[in-house]
Design a protein around this motif. Structure first.
Motif, PDB file in Angstrom:
ATOM      1  N   GLU A   1       0.824  -1.718  -4.153  1.00  0.00           N
ATOM      2  CA  GLU A   1      -0.110  -1.250  -3.136  1.00  0.00           C
ATOM      3  C   GLU A   1      -1.530  -1.172  -3.690  1.00  0.00           C
ATOM      4  O   GLU A   1      -2.495  -1.537  -3.006  1.00  0.00           O
ATOM      5  N   ALA A   2      -1.665  -0.723  -4.938  1.00  0.00           N
ATOM      6  CA  ALA A   2      -2.986  -0.676  -5.567  1.00  0.00           C
ATOM      7  C   ALA A   2      -3.545  -2.083  -5.733  1.00  0.00           C
ATOM      8  O   ALA A   2      -4.744  -2.316  -5.508  1.00  0.00           O
ATOM      9  N   ASP A   3      -2.707  -3.046  -6.122  1.00  0.00           N
ATOM     10  CA  ASP A   3      -3.152  -4.436  -6.242  1.00  0.00           C
ATOM     11  C   ASP A   3      -3.612  -4.982  -4.891  1.00  0.00           C
ATOM     12  O   ASP A   3      -4.626  -5.679  -4.801  1.00  0.00           O
ATOM     13  N   ILE A   4      -2.877  -4.670  -3.849  1.00  0.00           N
ATOM     14  CA  ILE A   4      -3.240  -5.146  -2.517  1.00  0.00           C
ATOM     15  C   ILE A   4      -4.585  -4.563  -2.094  1.00  0.00           C
ATOM     16  O   ILE A   4      -5.451  -5.281  -1.567  1.00  0.00           O
ATOM     17  N   GLN A   5      -4.779  -3.276  -2.358  1.00  0.00           N
ATOM     18  CA  GLN A   5      -6.059  -2.649  -2.000  1.00  0.00           C
ATOM     19  C   GLN A   5      -7.206  -3.263  -2.786  1.00  0.00           C
ATOM     20  O   GLN A   5      -8.296  -3.482  -2.243  1.00  0.00           O
TER      21      GLN A   5
ATOM     22  N   GLN B   1      13.108   5.942  -7.851  1.00  0.00           N
ATOM     23  CA  GLN B   1      11.881   6.317  -8.554  1.00  0.00           C
ATOM     24  C   GLN B   1      11.214   5.099  -9.163  1.00  0.00           C
ATOM     25  O   GLN B   1       9.988   4.942  -9.083  1.00  0.00           O
ATOM     26  N   GLN B   2      11.995   4.224  -9.779  1.00  0.00           N
ATOM     27  CA  GLN B   2      11.434   3.011 -10.377  1.00  0.00           C
ATOM     28  C   GLN B   2      10.817   2.120  -9.299  1.00  0.00           C
ATOM     29  O   GLN B   2       9.718   1.580  -9.471  1.00  0.00           O
ATOM     30  N   LEU B   3      11.516   1.969  -8.187  1.00  0.00           N
ATOM     31  CA  LEU B   3      10.997   1.136  -7.105  1.00  0.00           C
ATOM     32  C   LEU B   3       9.758   1.762  -6.469  1.00  0.00           C
ATOM     33  O   LEU B   3       8.835   1.041  -6.068  1.00  0.00           O
ATOM     34  N   SER B   4       9.720   3.071  -6.402  1.00  0.00           N
ATOM     35  CA  SER B   4       8.545   3.752  -5.859  1.00  0.00           C
ATOM     36  C   SER B   4       7.322   3.513  -6.740  1.00  0.00           C
ATOM     37  O   SER B   4       6.225   3.253  -6.234  1.00  0.00           O
ATOM     38  N   LYS B   5       7.500   3.578  -8.058  1.00  0.00           N
ATOM     39  CA  LYS B   5       6.396   3.298  -8.986  1.00  0.00           C
ATOM     40  C   LYS B   5       5.918   1.858  -8.817  1.00  0.00           C
ATOM     41  O   LYS B   5       4.714   1.585  -8.792  1.00  0.00           O
ATOM     42  N   ARG B   6       6.860   0.934  -8.701  1.00  0.00           N
ATOM     43  CA  ARG B   6       6.502  -0.466  -8.520  1.00  0.00           C
ATOM     44  C   ARG B   6       5.751  -0.676  -7.202  1.00  0.00           C
ATOM     45  O   ARG B   6       4.757  -1.412  -7.152  1.00  0.00           O
ATOM     46  N   ASN B   7       6.191  -0.012  -6.158  1.00  0.00           N
ATOM     47  CA  ASN B   7       5.515  -0.116  -4.867  1.00  0.00           C
ATOM     48  C   ASN B   7       4.085   0.418  -4.929  1.00  0.00           C
ATOM     49  O   ASN B   7       3.179  -0.151  -4.317  1.00  0.00           O
TER      50      ASN B   7
END
Length: 96
Positions: free
Chosen positions: A54-58, A44-50
């Motif tokens: 992903e938002a930063d990349i977009q 769950q923590q890694l999913s939030k970080r991902n």
């Protein structure tokens, strides 16, 4: 008849031992349940970080403002016709 009852009792004791302490018994089940719970929390923590990455990349792909903001904050860059003012905190005089 007594020998048959004794055999059944020994068989019952052996099966109970396997249930509680044997391979894939209750002890293994509780240990694996805790491990699964720990891994789920980590996932769950890694999913939030991902999602944040992903938002930063977009933002960086779609909008030039994101690139500009990072250049200003992380690299200290300014535009060619801008004036940069740096405000330092004042030092208070020590009273003796």
């Amino acid at each position: 008849m007594r020998l048959f009852q004794l055999g059944l009792f020994v068989l019952l004791a052996y099966l109970q031992y396997l249930l509680w302490f044997g391979h894939n018994g209750v002890e293994d089940y509780t240990r694996l349940s805790k491990a699964v719970e720990s891994h789920q929390q980590t996932n769950q923590q890694l999913s939030k970080r991902n999602k944040l990455l992903e938002a930063d990349i977009q933002d960086l792909k779609l909008d030039l403002e994101g690139v500009e903001e990072r250049a200003r904050l992380e690299l200290g860059m300014i535009k060619p016709d801008e004036v940069f003012y740096r405000v330092l905190p004042s030092k208070q005089k020590e009273s003796k």
